[in-house]
Design an enzyme around this catalytic site. Sequence first.
Site, PDB file in Angstrom:
ATOM      1  N   ASN A 194       0.855  -1.187   0.000  1.00 15.37           N
ATOM      2  CA  ASN A 194       0.000   0.000   0.000  1.00 15.37           C
ATOM      3  C   ASN A 194       0.892   1.239   0.000  1.00 15.37           C
ATOM      4  O   ASN A 194       2.128   1.136  -0.007  1.00 15.37           O
ATOM      5  CB  ASN A 194      -0.973  -0.013   1.183  1.00 15.37           C
ATOM      6  CG  ASN A 194      -0.259  -0.075   2.540  1.00 15.37           C
ATOM      7  OD1 ASN A 194       0.832   0.482   2.713  1.00 15.37           O
ATOM      8  ND2 ASN A 194      -0.871  -0.749   3.499  1.00 15.37           N
ATOM      9  N   ASP A 267      -5.721  -8.581   1.206  1.00 14.03           N
ATOM     10  CA  ASP A 267      -5.728 -10.019   0.915  1.00 14.03           C
ATOM     11  C   ASP A 267      -6.641 -10.325  -0.273  1.00 14.03           C
ATOM     12  O   ASP A 267      -6.345 -11.189  -1.096  1.00 14.03           O
ATOM     13  CB  ASP A 267      -6.216 -10.798   2.141  1.00 14.03           C
ATOM     14  CG  ASP A 267      -5.239 -10.716   3.316  1.00 14.03           C
ATOM     15  OD1 ASP A 267      -4.044 -10.486   3.072  1.00 14.03           O
ATOM     16  OD2 ASP A 267      -5.691 -10.880   4.459  1.00 14.03           O
TER      17      ASP A 267
END
Length: 512
Positions: A194, A267
């Site tokens: 991220n 995920d």
Amino acid sequence: MKPNILVIGDLILDHYIWGKCERISPEAPVQVIEVTKETLNLGGACNVANNLVALDCEVFICGMAGNDDAGKDLKNKLESLHINTQGIYCNQNRPTTQKSRIIAAHQQVVRVDREDKSPISAEGEQFILNFAKSLINSSKIGCIVLSDYQKGVLSENLTQSLIKLACDSKLKILIDPKGKDYSKYQGATLLTPNKKEATEATGIQINDDSSLLLALQKLKEICHLEHSLITLSEDGIGLLETPFKKDRLHKIPTIAKEVFDVTGAGDTVIAALAFMFAQKEDILSSIHFANAAAAVVVGKVGSATANKQEILDYLRDNHLLDSLSKETPKIFNSNAIDLKFLPHLQRISQKQKPRMLHSKFLESSDLPLFLEFLQTLKSQGSKVVFTNGCFDILHFGHISYLSKARELGDLLIIGLNSDDSIKRLKGANRPINSQSDRTALLCALECVDFVLIFNEDTPLNLISQIKPDILVKGADYVGKEIVGSEFAKEVRLIDFVEGRSTSATIEKIKKG
């Protein structure tokens, strides 16, 4: 056939203790929780596996668990989802990683972690590596995912061995990274950091598109990645593209309408990407699919998953089916109307009008401005395709040829012989249809973007000005000199449809 995917990483059992609090302890100034229920969820690499099961994949999982109750609960939970657990290494000397959260009145009061983050043993590394090799040698898997939570499983040695194994076997290997040093991930297909993680790994503070591009370039340089991307939370996903060896940023915006909980969204993204790569989908279609999967998940509460029907519905409801490749619909196995028609039906439902014919036809006076427009498109990475011909009595062979040419790039320009040009080439009785009629028919084809008329015997002058990325000719030009090829980056030959030609049509008409 279901895609088979191997997930390797830190296995975590999420333990939730739910209760209510109505008093403070007399022993200390802390809440007293009266337990009402306890639940177990899959975390870490197990949640990636859970997301893949939701996408109807056959999943194998590798990692490490202790010889304890938490380890047994973890394996039972995985096996209840039909996840193959034979690759889990049992370490007698350490506990299964478990996070226990005490929840009262919908608030997390405290979290208790049971874990040992020391590196996996040489014996454990070899066990996991041998299991991965056995799956690859038996051709049982189509993609590998490494899910690193820094709990000791993905040591530098094991990570590099797995990447080499994947590369040698021509398998995609996707990694959810952790930490500041990404050197152990060198050679992976892609990473899914991220913005915060990418900032830590590259030392580049990401606050605008310029710094995002620099961070993507640095990630690719550090890790020698095939694809460099960064997840951007509410801003979607940033991808580094390198058309014509020139880096550019491609941002795929998020499509989530309501965000209730981002837990586990990372995920979901890596699972969706692995699902697509296992079926040989291209990177952009894979990212659009993963983006939609994440949008479904963040619209739910808790560490959730997204199934294919939910993703299909989301793409359809948001008019995004066009973002996928033409091959992608096969993965949905929908019993509804054939998905190949859905993008067209969406355009109808949005009441989109067809483009006017004259908007595709370029007069000679339009050419200077059009060439400037083309230069801008090329600088943005668009691939320009050019072909030419008479296209007299338009038939299926022409349409097949032009459709295949258009698939090679992002826009197709047709150089059309003028009436005078055709007469010089084919005789006084040709063309059958005038240049204005032939232009209108070509402009009516969806696969054609622009039409220009040239009066010379060849389109050399036109090609020299357009400088297409791809110059297309018919397969009958094999071994022949192709006019204008020196001005194109690439020449492609396309087979004609047998038995379809203007000359054959004319002969058939003559014979009545």
